[in-house]
Design an enzyme around this catalytic site. Structure first.
Site, PDB file in Angstrom:
ATOM      1  N   LEU A   1      13.163  38.163   6.313  1.00 22.57           N
ATOM      2  CA  LEU A   1      11.818  38.739   6.294  1.00 22.57           C
ATOM      3  C   LEU A   1      11.162  38.637   4.920  1.00 22.57           C
ATOM      4  CD1 LEU A   1      12.362  41.972   8.422  1.00 22.57           C
ATOM      5  CD2 LEU A   1      11.329  39.822   9.146  1.00 22.57           C
TER       6      LEU A   1
ATOM      7  N   GLY B   1      13.050  40.226  -2.963  1.00 23.15           N
ATOM      8  CA  GLY B   1      12.554  40.768  -4.212  1.00 23.15           C
ATOM      9  C   GLY B   1      13.383  40.245  -5.363  1.00 23.15           C
ATOM     10  N   GLN B   2      13.262  40.903  -6.513  1.00 25.40           N
ATOM     11  CA  GLN B   2      13.940  40.402  -7.703  1.00 25.40           C
ATOM     12  C   GLN B   2      15.460  40.499  -7.574  1.00 25.40           C
ATOM     13  OE1 GLN B   2      12.714  42.361 -11.272  1.00 25.40           O
ATOM     14  NE2 GLN B   2      13.930  41.049 -12.624  1.00 25.40           N
TER      15      GLN B   2
ATOM     16  N   LYS C   1      18.226  45.753   4.344  1.00 21.11           N
ATOM     17  CA  LYS C   1      17.956  45.511   2.933  1.00 21.11           C
ATOM     18  C   LYS C   1      19.292  45.268   2.245  1.00 21.11           C
ATOM     19  CE  LYS C   1      13.767  48.351   2.478  1.00 21.11           C
ATOM     20  NZ  LYS C   1      13.119  49.377   1.659  1.00 21.11           N
TER      21      LYS C   1
ATOM     22  N   ASP D   1       2.051  52.281  -0.966  1.00 18.19           N
ATOM     23  CA  ASP D   1       1.697  50.977  -0.406  1.00 18.19           C
ATOM     24  C   ASP D   1       1.372  51.113   1.077  1.00 18.19           C
ATOM     25  OD1 ASP D   1       1.191  48.289  -0.221  1.00 18.19           O
ATOM     26  OD2 ASP D   1       3.290  47.680  -0.136  1.00 18.19           O
TER      27      ASP D   1
END
Length: 873
Positions: free
Chosen positions: A584, A587-588, A623, A727
């Site tokens: 999906l 990130g870092q 995640k 967000d």
């Protein structure tokens, strides 16, 4: 006879469409061209504060016009100005009563009424439907307000508005130019709405029309077809005002009118000889829009006479190759009339106009004696004739020599005068444009010497200071314009010093938070939303982004500190039962995967927050922290697990289990089969008979309201815990098959929505189009800034996610607009009302975008309000 009439025609300008950006000349309040007799008022305090003293930058009498007595909120007192001719009015400037430093009275707010005939008065509203214009904050500064839309009028009333009992005084100047077109009113059928599959709902109504609407017909007024704004080739896009798709056009559907044509009637101020009519028409033939195939016009010489039987007809050449919008010029063969009635015949399904103008000359009848024609006098830099001069008034000549010699010399003199005037005007326009470009490159502090140039710009609000001010009066200079991307923006503390008002409002705490993590020892516990004095929980930022790139929830620092000490147990799920389906985002330090979780329902047991199975595998979002992540990232990941484990609400994505016994660390959350709300809505149209008949995926208004209620419910829950999302957007709302919404936080990590985020140099990426002004300027994220984002999310829902918020603004312009929200001088750009949105719901959105955080509603009140719109939710 012809010899006498010829100079009259030569001296009358051939008329054309007007450009509002250049029609900004002073009309004569300050310099006296508007005479005392033309300035009246409903009342006055004393003779020495009569209306004749309401002249900008003048100090006659007691220094201004003052309304009688102390003005009550319910009072209606006005200053009235007769401009002696039709004027295209674009700007109003106001001052208070300075009276050589002894005056303290000014109008904080005012509204306008106008009339073209002196009988029917119309209340001016801006393009958002607001009547109130923000006025002065002291007695000496000049506040200049652009009028959007401009006004075509002869008479104008300025009506002070007050919220409390005040003494009100005003000085004014008006800016514009002569309305040479002479058009007093046009009548037409009401514009219609275009609804096409895969296309945004396009409202083609005449939204600024100032006449009555009866039985779906507009009559007796003027509107968007005479405002000087020409539509773009793509009629969905707006050239300037960004309100809704199709805003710049008025359009009609062929089968919606019946006879196969659109009939329009045009009434003029006096008898005119018409050369041509110019119609700006759209030709986007791929959408069934074409210019008209033909037009037929009949004429009426006098308002009380009958329509003449002989029409003027014109046939166009239909263009199926070039989709560009264009002006179509219709020759009117020098027919004389005070009114026209034209029928425009359809060439396709739709016909759309954005502007109609006329080229004509006024017919001046000669007196019994041959007149000497004196040309109107013009001030330098001005296109406005003396306001007391009438075009019919001419002086009687004295006889010197033969009539032929006198008339010939007069004709030659008039022609030379006209040529010289045109040369001077062209030179001044070019020179002014050059100076404007040079000054725009300089720092934008507003100085006295910039006044002339600034009045030729298209800004909404300008504050001009009247120097000099005696030393004993302490005056703070106007705020300097802030360039938000300059080096000072990179330091929130430096920027906060530039915004002194903010440091004395809700942002005064020591932990008011830049983007770095604050010193927790300086912070105090946060009050609850439900306290007697409402207080939004200020967020002390943990980290701007989660380690996987998602925007993990943030909470006050003390709350986080206590959470990290609690041993919150989350079930360990066997890693081998997670079957990878799709990546999906990333990130870092981590990634987000869509996975199937085998046997998850049995593992979690009864009461697990899982969707109905129906024999299908359970989809989950996983995640995952990369093995090479830093120790700080690892600690943040575990912290996020503990925060997520505390959340338990039917409208919040829930943490189901974890895999932390070995690397890589994973957290497993819900994932909904219908994906995110943005994708879901953008692939659908509003429910109608058309969508049902053609099996087009659709949603109803009730569905949209139900979604809004659920999001407000989830945010109400987060606010009750002092959690701040930071967000909130449709991309972060997931749906199941029953349209149940759960708020998530991994929109940032998905490449699909990378354009929704903006990377500020030296900072993490930010969803600036959804962020409150204080979040962008100062890094302040609070429940109040979530309320702002919720308003933008509502806007997305009711536009069916067909466009990005502020789609016509660049990222830099969006950031610049936040500075206008801080200054609050009426120049800020708001999102426009979606066509699907009820007006009362849009007012709720506007409250979410209030400049002051204490004026924004709480999520509890938002949830209650939305439930009234959707009582079954």
């Amino acid at each position: 006879m012809l010899l006498y009439l010829l100079p009259a025609f030569l001296l009358t300008h051939t008329n054309g469409q007007i450009d509002p950006a250049h029609c900004r000349y002073p009309l004569g309040m300050e310099d006296g061209r508007i005479k005392n007799d033309d300035i009246t008022a409903s009342s006055q305090w004393y003779d020495s504060t009569g209306p004749q003293y309401a002249r900008l930058n003048r100090e006659e009498g007691e220094g201004a016009w003052c309304a009688a007595g102390q003005l009550q909120p319910s009072d209606v007192q006005y200053l009235q100005i007769d401009l002696r001719q039709l004027i295209f009015l674009t700007v109003v400037a106001t001052q208070g009563r300075y009276a050589r430093n002894s005056g303290i009275e000014f109008a904080r707010k005012y509204r306008l009424e106008y009339s073209r005939d002196g009988h029917r008065w119309i209340s001016w509203r801006n393009r958002f439907g607001n009547e109130i214009i923000m006025g002065n904050v002291n007695t000496y500064d000049t506040v200049v307000r652009d009028l959007h839309p401009p006004i075509i009028t002869r008479f104008l009333r300025l009506i002070p508005v007050t919220d409390a009992v005040h003494t009100v005084c005003m000085r004014v100047e008006l800016f514009g130019c002569a309305w040479q077109d002479g058009l007093m009113a046009y009548s037409s059928p009401e514009g219609q709405i275009m609804m096409a599959p895969g296309f945004p709902i396009t409202s083609l109504n005449d939204s600024t029309y100032d006449g009555p609407l009866e039985r779906r017909k507009l009559s007796g007024g003027l509107g968007q077809l005479a405002d000087g704004v020409v539509g773009l080739d793509d009629f969905v896009e707006s050239r300037q005002y960004r309100l809704w798709p199709g805003y710049d056009y008025v359009g009609w559907r062929n089968d919606g009118l019946g006879p196969g044509y659109v009939e329009m009637e045009f009434q003029f101020d006096r008898q005119r000889n018409f050369t041509s009519m110019k119609v700006h028409s759209n030709n986007m033939f791929s959408m069934g829009v074409k210019i008209f195939s033909s037009v037929s016009c009949v004429f009426k010489l006098h308002l009380i006479s009958e329509w003449e039987s002989e029409p003027v007809e014109f046939h166009t050449v239909i263009d199926d190759r070039n989709p560009s919008a264009r002006y179509v010029t219709i020759p009117l063969k020098h027919r004389s009339a005070t009114a026209l009635r034209c029928r425009f015949y359809f060439a396709d399904t739709w016909m759309m106009f954005s502007e109609i103008s006329f080229q004509s000359v006024t017919i001046v009848l000669p007196t019994k004696k041959p007149p000497v024609l004196t040309p109107p006098s013009y001030e330098a830099n001005s296109e406005i004739p003396e306001t007391t001069q009438k075009t019919e008034d001419w002086t009687t000549p004295t006889k010197t020599g033969s009539p032929e010699e006198g008339n010939t010399s007069i004709l030659i003199g008039c022609l030379v005068t006209i040529i010289l005037l045109l040369v001077v005007i062209i030179f001044l326009i070019l020179w002014c444009q050059y100076v404007c470009k040079v000054l725009e490159k300089a720092p934008r502090r507003i100085l006295e010497e910039e006044v002339a140039v600034r009045l030729s710009s298209s800004s909404d609000t300008i504050i001009l200071q009247t120097p000099p001010v005696p030393p004993r009066v302490s005056i703070d200079p106007p705020y300097e314009r802030i360039f938000l991307l300059d080096p000072q923006y990179q330091d929130p503390a430096a920027l906060r010093n530039k915004l002194p008002e903010l440091s004395q409002s809700a942002e005064t705490s020591a932990c008011s938070g830049g983007y770095a993590e604050p010193d927790v020892t300086l912070c105090t516990p946060h009050q609850s939303f439900q306290s007697s004095a409402p207080h939004y929980a200020e967020t002390d930022i943990i980290s701007l982004q989660g380690v996987t790139g998602s925007n993990m929830y943030s909470v006050p620092a003390l709350t986080v500190d206590s959470l990290t000490r609690k041993d919150i147990s989350v079930a360990e799920f066997p890693r081998q039962r997670l079957l990878f389906r799709e990546k999906l985002g990333e990130g870092q330090f981590g990634e987000v995967h869509l996975c199937e979780a085998e046997g998850l329902a049995e593992f979690l047991g009864e009461g697990a927050p899982l969707p109905e199975q129906d024999g299908r595998p359970v989809l989950v979002a996983v995640k995952q922290l990369r093995a090479d992540a830093t120790s700080n990232a690892r600690n943040d990941f575990l912290k996020e697990i503990k925060i997520m484990s505390r959340l338990n609400n039917p409208n919040i994505i829930q943490l189901l289990c974890v895999c932390v016994s070995s690397d890589p660390l994973c957290m497993v959350t819900e994932y909904m089969e219908n994906g995110d709300l943005n994708m879901f809505l953008s692939q659908r149209e509003i429910e109608s008979t058309l969508t049902h008949a053609n099996n087009i995926p659709s949603v109803s208004i009730a569905d949209l309201l139900h979604m809004s209620v659920q999001i407000s419910s989830g945010m109400k829950y987060l606010a009750s815990l002092n959690f701040v999302h930071r967000d909130l957007a449709t991309r972060n709302c997931l749906l199941d098959r029953h349209l149940t919404i759960k708020i998530s936080d991994f929109g940032m990590s998905r490449n699909l929505y990378s354009s929704d985020y903006y990377r500020i140099q030296g900072r993490a990426v930010l969803p600036i189009r959804w962020m409150a002004w204080e979040s962008i300027l100062l890094g302040k994220f609070t429940t109040a800034s979530d309320v702002w984002a919720f308003g933008v999310t509502l806007w997305e829902i009711f536009t069916l996610c067909k466009e990005q918020p502020y789609s016509l603004l660049s990222d830099e312009q969006v950031i610049e607009n936040t500075g206008e929200f801080f200054r609050n001088q009426g120049r800020q750009i708001f999102l426009s009302a979606p066509p699907l949105c009820p007006s009362s719901l849009f007012k709720l959105m506007m409250r979410c975008w209030s400049r002051d955080i204490t004026d924004r509603p709480s999520f509890n009140k938002l949830h209650q309000a939305l439930r009234t719109f959707a009582p079954h939710s």
